[in-house]
Design an enzyme around this catalytic site. Structure first.
Site, PDB file in Angstrom:
ATOM      1  CG  ASP A 111      -0.242  -0.020   2.521  1.00 52.97           C
ATOM      2  OD1 ASP A 111       0.969   0.264   2.558  1.00 52.97           O
ATOM      3  OD2 ASP A 111      -0.890  -0.312   3.528  1.00 52.97           O
ATOM      4  CG  ASP A 317      -5.705  -5.587   1.948  1.00 47.45           C
ATOM      5  OD1 ASP A 317      -5.426  -5.199   3.102  1.00 47.45           O
ATOM      6  OD2 ASP A 317      -6.078  -4.805   1.055  1.00 47.45           O
ATOM      7  CB  CYS A 355     -10.401 -27.322   8.758  1.00 43.79           C
ATOM      8  SG  CYS A 355      -9.264 -26.031   8.190  1.00 43.79           S
ATOM      9  CB  CYS A 357      -5.637 -25.361   7.889  1.00 37.93           C
ATOM     10  SG  CYS A 357      -6.037 -25.501   9.651  1.00 37.93           S
ATOM     11  CB  CYS A 360      -7.801 -28.408  11.289  1.00 43.17           C
ATOM     12  SG  CYS A 360      -8.619 -26.892  11.856  1.00 43.17           S
ATOM     13  CG  HIS A 386      -8.378 -22.603  11.531  1.00 42.70           C
ATOM     14  ND1 HIS A 386      -8.912 -23.665  10.827  1.00 42.70           N
ATOM     15  CD2 HIS A 386      -9.439 -21.878  11.989  1.00 42.70           C
ATOM     16  CE1 HIS A 386     -10.228 -23.604  10.870  1.00 42.70           C
ATOM     17  NE2 HIS A 386     -10.578 -22.523  11.559  1.00 42.70           N
TER      18      HIS A 386
END
Length: 423
Positions: A111, A317, A355, A357, A360, A386
């Site tokens: 940014d 974002d 999940c 990820c 998990c 996660h």
């Protein structure tokens, strides 16, 4: 105003699939403003819609870059203001740019620093108070958080601001922001703009919008000069930033003004209330060039993402997934919960059943709760992985649903579960 630069062909955006159907009925085949697409940068492609993980200081907080890659993030956004103050843009330039500095091989964003200059400068810290019921009355043009003093001052040329780290005085202008961002070396940069709040008067919004337009012209000119000067570096795309608060005429004017400039894409930012998000994004999508990507700044809540996708936003974002993780909050298909609760003390299940990820697949709620209560920083890492995966996967699934014609059903099911009864 310069025309397009020859090297802009090194960055591209292609619309792939149109979202069809009626937002209110889910019926019909008429195209909406929503779409899927492909952004091509020197460091890889971004399939849109996409959630861009925020790595403010060249790191997604508490998460290894390798883990960010593994959880499916396509790109990372860093903060020019913070990297300017520490370690300094020259360090990143010497390192070969942001990606090499942080060991991230994919596309990167920075940014402009405008948000942080104004938010930290007015004492509001992480978020600017956008409510008209904040400390200053509506129409106040110099809003400052209670008990704080103004640390940023705007003039036609740029902004003087005081560092929140050590009190040193610094200057940002369109030219300085472009120089800083070119040295940081991200694939996508944002033009330097002035951020207003909903407390500012209509007159000041108009004045600020014109200043942002003039700054945008200066950003383009300096960006093209630096592109020529740094010819051996990968091309960096420049996005203009659309302001205008909640005024339709100002938002549309900003889009027409900046849309006529040779930007590579556009960021939609500024002050707005949540209930008006989709409407405002829609105004911008109707006015901005169809063949350039639109990035919505600071959005990650599921309902906000879905309404913004429908209204034509391509990328998003937000720091929220990692910020709330540091307070033990975790996302599930049934909503967001707080792991510090006593009911999780002997809960041997994952943060969310099913999940995919890393967290998990390997850790229980009971263990992560123990880490949090023991003030072990690993809890931040595991919950952040996660949470980032949850939002990245949700947006990825929304993209697939647009492609296969099931978006409206997917939206209804996802939001119905997420905002339904808490368990």
């Amino acid at each position: 105003m310069p025309s397009d630069h020859p090297r802009q062909s090194e960055f591209s955006f292609r619309v792939d699939t149109r979202l069809t159907g009626n937002p209110s009925t889910g019926e019909g085949g008429e195209a909406t403003l929503g779409r899927t697409g492909t952004i091509t940068t020197p460091h890889g492609e971004i399939q849109t819609p996409a959630f861009i993980a925020v790595g403010t200081k060249a790191t997604v907080k508490a998460v290894l870059p390798e883990s960010v890659r593994d959880l499916g993030a396509q790109a990372v956004l860093a903060n020019a203001y913070h990297l300017y103050l520490q370690p300094g843009p020259e360090i990143l330039d010497e390192a070969g740019g942001l990606g090499k500095f942080m060991n991230w091989a994919g596309p990167t964003f920075t940014d402009s620093g405008g948000f942080q200059v104004m938010s930290l400068g007015s004492g509001f810290k992480k978020v600017i108070e956008m409510s008209v019921a904040a400390s200053a009355p509506a129409g106040a043009d110099d809003a400052v958080a209670p008990g704080k003093e103004r640390l940023a001052h705007v003039d036609e040329d740029g902004v003087w601001f005081t560092s929140h780290l050590n009190g040193d005085r610094h200057r940002f202008s369109p030219e300085i922001s472009m120089n800083v961002q070119h040295k940081i070396g991200a694939d996508i940069m944002f033009a330097f703009d002035e951020l207003t709040t909903l407390q500012n008067s209509r007159g000041y919004q108009e004045e600020s919008l014109e200043r942002t337009r003039r700054w945008a012209e200066r950003c383009v000119a300096e960006h093209f000069r630096l592109t020529d000067e740094r010819a051996g570096k990968p091309y960096q795309a420049l996005f203009g930033v659309i302001q205008g608060a909640q005024y339709e005429d100002l938002r549309r004017k900003a889009c027409r003004d900046l849309g006529a400039m040779p930007f590579d894409g556009f960021g939609i930012g500024g002050a707005l209330e949540k209930e008006n998000l989709g409407t405002i994004v829609g105004w911008c999508s109707e006015e901005l060039p169809e063949d350039k990507p639109r990035h919505l700044l600071g959005i990650s809540e599921p309902d906000d993402i879905f309404v913004s996708i429908e209204a034509g936003a391509d990328t998003f974002d937000c720091v929220s997934p990692t910020r709330v993780a540091r307070n033990s909050a975790f996302y599930t298909a049934e909503g967001r919960f707080n792991l510090s609760g006593a009911k999780y003390r002997r809960d041997w299940g994952p943060l969310q059943d099913g999940c995919d990820c890393y967290t998990c697949q390997n850790y229980s709620r009971a263990y992560i709760r123990h880490l949090y209560k023991a003030k072990e920083l690993l809890s931040h890492t595991l919950i952040s992985i996660h949470n980032e995966r949850f939002v990245v996967r949700m947006v990825d699934d929304a993209r697939k649903a647009i492609e296969d014609g099931t978006f409206w059903e997917f939206k209804a099911e996802t939001l119905g579960r997420y905002y339904g009864a808490r368990v």
